[in-house]
Design an enzyme around this catalytic site. Structure first.
Site, PDB file in Angstrom:
ATOM      1  CB  THR A  49      -4.561   2.947   5.799  1.00 29.87           C
ATOM      2  OG1 THR A  49      -3.869   3.605   6.876  1.00 29.87           O
ATOM      3  CG2 THR A  49      -5.133   3.978   4.849  1.00 29.87           C
ATOM      4  CE1 TYR A 104       2.741   9.140  11.679  1.00 26.03           C
ATOM      5  CE2 TYR A 104       1.056  10.533  12.672  1.00 26.03           C
ATOM      6  CZ  TYR A 104       1.549   9.827  11.580  1.00 26.03           C
ATOM      7  OH  TYR A 104       0.853   9.813  10.385  1.00 26.03           O
ATOM      8  CE  LYS A 146       3.783  11.135   8.713  1.00 31.41           C
ATOM      9  NZ  LYS A 146       3.778  10.898   7.256  1.00 31.41           N
TER      10      LYS A 146
HETATM   11  N1  LIG Z   1      -4.225   6.929   7.294  1.00 28.14           N
HETATM   12  C1  LIG Z   1      -4.284   8.100   7.910  1.00 28.14           C
HETATM   13  O1  LIG Z   1      -5.287   8.450   8.569  1.00 28.14           O
HETATM   14  C2  LIG Z   1      -3.143   9.036   7.835  1.00 28.14           C
HETATM   15  C3  LIG Z   1      -3.246  10.265   8.512  1.00 28.14           C
HETATM   16  C4  LIG Z   1      -2.201  11.155   8.416  1.00 28.14           C
HETATM   17  C5  LIG Z   1      -1.089  10.843   7.672  1.00 28.14           C
HETATM   18  N2  LIG Z   1      -0.998   9.624   7.052  1.00 28.14           N
HETATM   19  C6  LIG Z   1       0.239   9.330   6.300  1.00 28.14           C
HETATM   20  O2  LIG Z   1      -0.081   8.742   5.065  1.00 28.14           O
HETATM   21  C7  LIG Z   1       1.025   7.938   4.626  1.00 28.14           C
HETATM   22  C8  LIG Z   1       0.516   6.604   4.118  1.00 28.14           C
HETATM   23  O3  LIG Z   1      -0.013   5.896   5.221  1.00 28.14           O
HETATM   24  P1  LIG Z   1      -1.244   4.888   5.105  1.00 28.14           P
HETATM   25  O4  LIG Z   1      -2.314   5.453   5.955  1.00 28.14           O
HETATM   26  O5  LIG Z   1      -1.514   4.546   3.710  1.00 28.14           O
HETATM   27  O6  LIG Z   1      -0.644   3.640   5.894  1.00 28.14           O
HETATM   28  P2  LIG Z   1      -0.334   2.123   5.428  1.00 28.14           P
HETATM   29  O7  LIG Z   1      -1.530   1.533   4.774  1.00 28.14           O
HETATM   30  O8  LIG Z   1       0.212   1.471   6.655  1.00 28.14           O
HETATM   31  O9  LIG Z   1       0.802   2.294   4.339  1.00 28.14           O
HETATM   32  C9  LIG Z   1       2.103   2.675   4.726  1.00 28.14           C
HETATM   33  C10 LIG Z   1       3.029   2.344   3.598  1.00 28.14           C
HETATM   34  O10 LIG Z   1       4.365   2.742   3.969  1.00 28.14           O
HETATM   35  C11 LIG Z   1       5.215   1.638   3.781  1.00 28.14           C
HETATM   36  N3  LIG Z   1       6.364   1.676   4.692  1.00 28.14           N
HETATM   37  C12 LIG Z   1       6.356   1.720   6.031  1.00 28.14           C
HETATM   38  N4  LIG Z   1       7.615   1.691   6.501  1.00 28.14           N
HETATM   39  C13 LIG Z   1       8.435   1.624   5.416  1.00 28.14           C
HETATM   40  C14 LIG Z   1       9.820   1.535   5.240  1.00 28.14           C
HETATM   41  N5  LIG Z   1      10.672   1.488   6.276  1.00 28.14           N
HETATM   42  N6  LIG Z   1      10.329   1.490   3.987  1.00 28.14           N
HETATM   43  C15 LIG Z   1       9.506   1.524   2.919  1.00 28.14           C
HETATM   44  N7  LIG Z   1       8.165   1.566   3.016  1.00 28.14           N
HETATM   45  C16 LIG Z   1       7.642   1.619   4.262  1.00 28.14           C
HETATM   46  C17 LIG Z   1       4.334   0.431   4.055  1.00 28.14           C
HETATM   47  O11 LIG Z   1       4.953  -0.727   3.547  1.00 28.14           O
HETATM   48  P3  LIG Z   1       4.418  -2.204   3.969  1.00 28.14           P
HETATM   49  O12 LIG Z   1       3.278  -2.494   3.027  1.00 28.14           O
HETATM   50  O13 LIG Z   1       5.603  -3.074   3.743  1.00 28.14           O
HETATM   51  O14 LIG Z   1       3.987  -2.118   5.395  1.00 28.14           O
HETATM   52  C18 LIG Z   1       3.079   0.842   3.323  1.00 28.14           C
HETATM   53  O15 LIG Z   1       3.206   0.632   1.945  1.00 28.14           O
HETATM   54  C19 LIG Z   1       1.959   7.842   5.822  1.00 28.14           C
HETATM   55  O16 LIG Z   1       3.038   8.745   5.650  1.00 28.14           O
HETATM   56  C20 LIG Z   1       1.107   8.303   6.982  1.00 28.14           C
HETATM   57  O17 LIG Z   1       1.860   8.881   8.032  1.00 28.14           O
HETATM   58  C21 LIG Z   1      -2.004   8.718   7.115  1.00 28.14           C
END
Ligand SMILES: NC(=O)c1ccc[n+]([C@@H]2O[C@H](COP(=O)([O-])OP(=O)(O)OC[C@H]3O[C@@H](n4cnc5c(N)ncnc54)[C@H](OP(=O)(O)O)[C@@H]3O)[C@@H](O)[C@H]2O)c1
Length: 389
Positions: A285, A248, A252
């Site tokens: 999330t 991961y 990133k």
């Molecule tokens: N939350 C945190 O603390 C955090 C911290 C650092 C970075 N981030 C980054 O923020 C971004 C958003 O994450 P989030 O926290 O909002 O997580 P999330 O709620 O799990 O949302 C992830 C999204 O990505 C989609 N996705 C995953 N795999 C995919 C694929 N193969 N093709 C198309 N769509 C795909 C998911 O679709 P589905 O709805 O179908 O699953 C969902 O809409 C990510 O890049 C994550 O690495 C988050």
């Protein structure tokens, strides 16, 4: 960066006066509905959380009027992407949401329309873990012939316990988070560049006689985990040795380096694209259950830990707050190319959006150029003028 925090009018989503926002302990969704001062804060139908949590204060982001702008947001079926989509819709942007799960995509559209009744929003199929799916989406958008003003590369997967691969055989996190998005940007380049000659650009250029149209803003969602990323050139796909967290972190870091390199190449080649990056600190999330729970029917322990911290109001923030750095990177006119935004709190876990120093590993421009070339080879998607001028 803007020093003049402004919230949006609940009716129009347009900027009104600046003020800090306080979360409601009962609903904890302050910014999403962008309530006028003094009015009660109600939970957003878009990303309400069942977790009861303490009030917190942060400064909202100014979102300019985005009427007439077309925004593509990946990963908007859930979490941060859905929250971002809501904020962009409130500001008047037309939303194109590429999603891998059609039912979740439709549910997200329903929630967006409930929150922003005049939202112009549609979904397209996209599985970033398949280069064929990326190509199909890009071909469809190219056929539509509408230029893109804003692309938020937000979708992501984190730390599946066992090594998984994409349809093309890449390690799942590298393939989805970095390679899928890079291939998407490369294929959409004709719609992102300032010289996009699409039917809609010709029409609006003739109306405004504006020959200096700017290119798109491309905002990539990286992570504070990029700080710990290491590019192992001999094993980018973690074939020899898989660690969920290491893979991961690598993905990133690769995203952060790609976003900065995209901005450098855009400048060098005159594409007119402004590319910048954000990270959301630690935001509660589905990220903490989707990846870690892959291959299991049980909710991972990490999810329970996150909920606990969210309820306590430490280390973890809700979606409407976590989205702010990406929202600022994507919409603040002062957020230029090559900038990096994240939360300003201690340790950058939570807080208001603020510029961040780029992590040392991502400042190696030779490594970024090498990663670009290697990624082009892996995806088979080549950007014009492959090397820097
Ligand atoms: N939350 C945190 O603390 C955090 C911290 C650092 C970075 N981030 C980054 O923020 C971004 C958003 O994450 P989030 O926290 O909002 O997580 P999330 O709620 O799990 O949302 C992830 C999204 O990505 C989609 N996705 C995953 N795999 C995919 C694929 N193969 N093709 C198309 N769509 C795909 C998911 O679709 P589905 O709805 O179908 O699953 C969902 O809409 C990510 O890049 C994550 O690495 C988050």
């Amino acid at each position: 960066m803007s020093n003049n925090p402004v919230t949006s009018s609940p009716a129009t989503g347009r900027p009104v006066t600046g003020r800090p926002v306080t979360g409601s302990p009962a609903t904890g969704s302050p910014a999403a509905g962008s309530p006028a001062a003094g009015s009660p804060v109600t939970d957003s139908p878009v990303h309400s959380s069942p977790v009861k949590r303490r009030a917190r204060k942060y400064t909202d982001v100014v979102v300019p009027d985005l009427s007439g702008k077309r925004a593509v947001v990946t990963g908007a079926s859930d979490g941060l992407g859905l929250g971002l989509a809501e904020r962009l819709a409130r500001a008047g942007a037309e939303l194109v949401l590429p999603v891998r799960n059609p039912a979740k995509g439709e549910a997200a559209v329903g929630r967006l329309r409930a929150a922003v009744p005049d939202a112009v929003v549609s979904t397209r199929p996209l599985d970033l873990a398949s280069l064929e799916s990326v190509a199909t989406l890009a071909d469809g958008l190219l056929d539509e012939g509408r230029r893109i003003d804003l692309l938020v590369a937000n979708a992501g997967v984190m730390a599946p316990p066992a090594r998984n691969t994409t349809a093309d055989g890449f390690e799942l996190q590298l393939g989805t988070n970095h390679l899928g998005h890079m291939a998407l940007v490369g294929r959409l380049l004709p719609l992102l560049r300032s010289d996009a000659r699409t039917p809609d650009s010709r029409a609006s250029d003739s109306r405004t006689s504006d020959s200096r149209r700017s290119g798109a803003r491309v905002t990539t969602m990286s992570s504070a985990a990029a700080r710990f990323g290491r590019l192992d050139w001999t094993d980018l796909n973690s074939e020899r040795d898989y660690s969920p967290v290491r893979a991961y972190n690598l993905s990133k870091l690769a995203q952060l380096m790609f976003a900065l390199e995209l901005d450098r190449r855009s400048r060098a080649h005159g594409w007119g694209i402004v590319s910048n990056v954000a990270h959301p600190g630690t935001t509660y999330t589905s990220l903490y259950s989707a990846g870690p729970g892959l291959g299991s029917t049980e909710t991972p322990r990490m999810d329970a830990v996150m909920r606990r911290f969210l309820a306590l109001g430490i280390f973890v923030q809700p979606v409407e707050q976590g989205l702010l750095p990406a929202l600022q990177a994507a919409t603040d006119p002062a957020a230029g190319g090559g900038t990096f935004y994240g939360p300003d709190g201690v340790g950058h876990f939570t807080g208001s959006s603020a510029p961040q120093r780029v992590y040392r590993a991502a400042t190696d421009e030779a490594a970024a150029a090498r990663l670009w070339d290697v990624s082009e080879d892996m995806t088979g998607v080549r950007f014009p003028g492959s090397a820097l001028a």
